[in-house]
Design an enzyme around this catalytic site. Structure first.
Site, short mmCIF file in Angstrom:
data_model
loop_
_atom_site.label_atom_id
_atom_site.label_comp_id
_atom_site.label_asym_id
_atom_site.label_seq_id
_atom_site.Cartn_x
_atom_site.Cartn_y
_atom_site.Cartn_z
N SER A 76 8.84 9.77 -18.46
CA SER A 76 7.70 10.53 -17.94
C SER A 76 6.66 9.67 -17.21
O SER A 76 6.98 9.04 -16.23
CB SER A 76 7.08 11.29 -19.11
OG SER A 76 6.05 12.11 -18.68
N ASP A 294 3.40 14.26 -12.67
CA ASP A 294 3.66 13.01 -13.40
C ASP A 294 5.06 12.51 -13.05
O ASP A 294 5.75 13.10 -12.21
CB ASP A 294 3.45 13.18 -14.92
CG ASP A 294 4.55 13.99 -15.57
OD1 ASP A 294 5.22 14.76 -14.86
OD2 ASP A 294 4.75 13.86 -16.79
N ASP A 298 6.95 17.20 -14.95
CA ASP A 298 6.75 18.35 -15.84
C ASP A 298 5.26 18.60 -16.10
O ASP A 298 4.90 19.46 -16.90
CB ASP A 298 7.54 18.22 -17.15
CG ASP A 298 7.12 17.06 -18.02
OD1 ASP A 298 6.27 16.25 -17.57
OD2 ASP A 298 7.64 16.94 -19.14
N GLU A 390 -1.46 22.60 -21.99
CA GLU A 390 -2.26 21.53 -22.56
C GLU A 390 -3.22 21.10 -21.46
O GLU A 390 -2.91 21.22 -20.27
CB GLU A 390 -1.37 20.35 -22.95
CG GLU A 390 -0.53 20.62 -24.17
CD GLU A 390 0.11 19.35 -24.72
OE1 GLU A 390 -0.05 19.10 -25.91
OE2 GLU A 390 0.77 18.63 -23.97
N ARG A 517 -7.70 12.71 -34.44
CA ARG A 517 -6.29 12.83 -34.87
C ARG A 517 -5.50 11.58 -34.44
O ARG A 517 -5.86 10.92 -33.45
CB ARG A 517 -5.61 14.09 -34.31
CG ARG A 517 -5.32 14.08 -32.85
CD ARG A 517 -4.42 15.23 -32.41
NE ARG A 517 -3.03 14.83 -32.26
CZ ARG A 517 -2.55 14.17 -31.22
NH1 ARG A 517 -3.32 13.78 -30.23
NH2 ARG A 517 -1.26 13.88 -31.16
N SER A 519 -2.74 9.56 -32.69
CA SER A 519 -1.88 9.77 -31.52
C SER A 519 -0.43 9.77 -31.98
O SER A 519 -0.06 9.08 -32.93
CB SER A 519 -2.11 8.63 -30.52
OG SER A 519 -0.97 8.49 -29.69
N THR A 521 1.87 8.98 -29.77
CA THR A 521 2.55 8.12 -28.81
C THR A 521 2.00 6.69 -28.73
O THR A 521 2.59 5.84 -28.09
CB THR A 521 2.45 8.71 -27.39
OG1 THR A 521 1.07 8.78 -27.04
CG2 THR A 521 3.05 10.11 -27.30
N ARG A 526 -7.24 9.36 -31.60
CA ARG A 526 -8.03 9.91 -30.49
C ARG A 526 -9.22 10.65 -31.05
O ARG A 526 -9.10 11.34 -32.07
CB ARG A 526 -7.18 10.87 -29.66
CG ARG A 526 -5.97 10.21 -29.06
CD ARG A 526 -5.40 10.94 -27.87
NE ARG A 526 -4.09 10.42 -27.56
CZ ARG A 526 -3.85 9.25 -26.95
NH1 ARG A 526 -4.86 8.49 -26.56
NH2 ARG A 526 -2.62 8.85 -26.72
C1 16G Z 1 3.63 13.91 -25.58
C2 16G Z 1 3.77 15.41 -25.40
C3 16G Z 1 2.54 15.99 -24.76
C4 16G Z 1 1.32 15.61 -25.57
C5 16G Z 1 1.23 14.12 -25.75
C6 16G Z 1 0.14 13.76 -26.73
C7 16G Z 1 5.74 16.71 -24.83
C8 16G Z 1 6.84 16.93 -23.84
N1 16G Z 1 4.90 15.73 -24.54
O1 16G Z 1 3.59 13.26 -24.35
O2 16G Z 1 2.70 17.36 -24.72
O3 16G Z 1 0.15 16.05 -24.94
O4 16G Z 1 2.45 13.65 -26.31
O5 16G Z 1 0.04 12.37 -26.84
O6 16G Z 1 5.64 17.40 -25.83
P1 16G Z 1 -0.77 11.73 -28.05
O7 16G Z 1 -0.11 12.19 -29.33
O8 16G Z 1 -0.68 10.27 -27.82
O9 16G Z 1 -2.18 12.23 -27.99
MG MG Z 2 6.23 14.25 -18.11
#
Ligand code: 16G
Ligand code: MG
Length: 556
Positions: A76, A294, A298, A390, A517, A519, A521, A526
């Site tokens: 992505s 992006d 998507d 979102e 919350r 993150s 990822t 955050r």
């Molecule tokens: C991922 C999610 C996205 C969400 C983001 C939050 C999918 C396809 N992608 O990229 O929707 O907004 O995580 O990131 O579900 P965070 O947990 O680091 O805040």
């Molecule tokens: Mg994407």
């Protein structure tokens, strides 16, 4: 099946054990985790994961009676050297949550025996017959590691006798489209032709229908993040009405896919949203309409420069409210005998002004879910027409079977009603029903702006955003931060006592709302805050960040 063997011939365990060794685990990674958006890390470390996803995709297909499962290879909006993989379920939706732990299990084996065992565990758990057919299709974005990773995926598929097809380079939503199209081919209403061209044909026809009686406020410029969206949008243009017919001129920038290192670099939807700035290559005048996809197309956000110049963002919240307004009006004007329930689903990161607009002005139902597309998607599917977005620009609109039947069966009572009905029908075809899709969302927004005769300024003028701030705080252990279920992640249940302190702090500010919350990822939490004035927001978010820092310090 012979006792202890996975298949009737008893050869499968050997086939897996002999091939998995060709894709060893990288020493650098302790544990791979299937997160919100699948596996994602450095492309160089993913061969083993990809092999495992070949195994799992086949299992999943056998579990759902041989329906086709999709595998998308993409990272992505991440930098070019990263890559990732996610599975797509038969109707084009994200992999069922229960299977995420199997994905994690199957790729984390430390020996061929452990991989074989994980495979056998899934067979047993779901009572899967290995001798039944399995079908998988896959695609990848423009990242250089994609072609190599496909080989590892294919090895997993071959080892377990899966029938597969490579769709080459596609956007993520195109692959989702193909999965659904494949699995509905024999239905009364197939989702579309099973080919990349089928995708363009469907959207092109729908866009032409949507623009039949209107003209666009030209032009619009699309920043494709130097990713797969660029060649695919160019292809899409061939299926759209000409500029003369629709009034719409589409410019494309950041389309250098042959230069891997510029993918998502200082451009694209994620950059524009998080940096709150125009992308590299921006040369718009004030009020020129721009948008950004992006890296896997998507997500989409719109923006423009106001007098000043002041940067103005039209994010996922704005697209949700625009779409809900448009669809809500059309439904009213079509005056269906059966009432269609329209709802808007957002996450807690949605600006409070957008949610207030949905409930107070549009008088529609508004709901909040946890972060992540799959969470919003499932809630939106409960409505006849469920709009979900979102704030970061990922979203779509879902139409229930009842909604589709009602919309397609209705006999118009006047030429005006016919026009509205045609616009609504076109919208059901134009909107990707499987997942958020930058190309489809882009065409939808362009059609709505043409119908409403909105400039970007008028679109922005629908409501005024509440001052807000999204901050990030690196913490030693993000998994300590757990939220109370069913609060859309707005209340912490652990660390103990922290939520009370946050509440005390937030209560000091006028119309304050603030939550923390972890993150999903990044190794951080955050902090999102909103209040009546920017001054209040800054102070409030800083105060909450201090609370977390003090805690982290203590741990330290
Ligand atoms: C991922 C999610 C996205 C969400 C983001 C939050 C999918 C396809 N992608 O990229 O929707 O907004 O995580 O990131 O579900 P965070 O947990 O680091 O805040
Ligand atoms: Mg994407």
């Amino acid at each position: 099946m012979a006792p202890g063997a996975f298949d009737s011939k008893g050869k499968l365990e050997t086939a897996i054990a002999e091939t998995v060794v060709k894709f060893p685990r990288p020493a650098e990674v302790d544990k791979f985790t299937y997160g919100t958006a699948g596996f994602r890390t450095k492309g160089d470390w993913l061969d083993h994961v990809m092999y495992g996803m070949g195994l799992l995709a086949g299992l999943r297909s056998r579990k759902v009676n041989g329906q086709t499962i999709g595998v998308m290879i993409t990272a992505s909006h991440n930098k070019a050297e990263d890559n990732g993989v996610k599975l797509v379920d038969p109707m084009g939706e994200m992999l069922e949550t229960d299977w995420e732990s199997w994905a994690t299990a199957i790729v984390n084996g430390h020996s061929p025996e452990e991989t074989v065992k994980a495979y056998g565990d899934v067979l047993q758990k779901y009572n899967i017959d290995q001798d039944k057919p399995a079908n998988v299709i896959y695609a990848r974005d423009t990242r250089p590691s994609g072609a190599r990773l496909v080989k590892a995926l294919e090895a997993g598929l071959k080892a377990t006798n899966v029938t597969y097809k490579d769709f080459g380079i596609l956007t993520t939503p195109q692959l989702h489209y193909l999965v659904r199209a494949t699995n509905t081919q024999d239905d009364k209403n197939p989702y579309g032709e099973v080919s990349e061209a089928g995708y363009y044909k469907k959207l092109g026809a729908a866009f032409s229908a949507a623009m039949k009686n209107v003209k666009s406020n030209s032009p619009v410029t699309v920043d494709c993040a130097n990713g797969v969206g660029a060649p695919k949008l160019k292809e899409m243009l061939k299926y759209l009405p000409s500029e003369k017919e629709s009034g719409l001129k589409i410019n494309i920038v950041n389309d250098r896919i042959e230069q891997a290192e510029v993918l998502n670099k200082d451009c694209g939807a994620d950059y524009v949203k998080t940096q709150q700035k125009v992308p590299q290559g921006f040369d718009g005048k004030n009020y020129d309409r721009w948008c950004s996809f992006d890296g896997d197309a998507d997500r989409i956000v719109y923006y423009f420069n106001d007098e000043g110049p002041v940067f103005r963002l039209l994010d996922g919240d704005r697209i949700a409210t625009l779409a809900a307004t448009f669809l809500g009006e059309l439904v009213k004007k079509c005056d269906f005998e059966e009432k269609l329930e329209l709802g808007v689903v957002q996450t807690a990161y949605a600006n409070g002004a957008s949610s207030k607009y949905i409930t107070d002005v549009l008088q529609l139902q508004s709901e909040f879910t946890e972060t992540g597309v799959k969470n919003l998607h499932h809630v939106a599917a409960r409505y006849d027409i469920g709009v979900y977005f979102e704030a970061n620009g990922h979203g779509t609109v879902l139409f229930s079977k009842k909604a589709l039947d009602t919309i397609w069966k209705k006999e118009p009572q006047s030429p005006a009603q016919l026009e509205n009905l045609e616009a609504l029908r076109a919208a059901t075809e134009l909107i990707n029903q499987t997942v958020g899709d930058a190309i489809s969302d882009f065409l939808l927004v362009e059609a709505i702006l043409a119908h409403e005769q909105f400039t970007v300024r008028e679109w922005l003028g629908m409501y005024t955003d509440k001052p807000n701030k999204l901050a990030k705080q690196v913490v030693p252990q993000r998994d300590e931060y757990k939220t109370v279920p069913k609060t859309a992640e707005q209340k912490l249940q652990s660390p103990e006592g922290l939520q009370d302190k946050i509440d005390t702090e937030v209560a000091k500010y006028r119309e304050g709302r603030c939550f923390v919350r972890a993150s999903g990822t990044e190794d951080a939490v955050r902090i999102y805050g909103e209040a009546l004035s920017s001054y209040d927001v800054d102070h409030m978010v800083r105060a909450v960040a201090d609370l977390i820092e003090i805690r982290s310090g203590r741990r330290g």
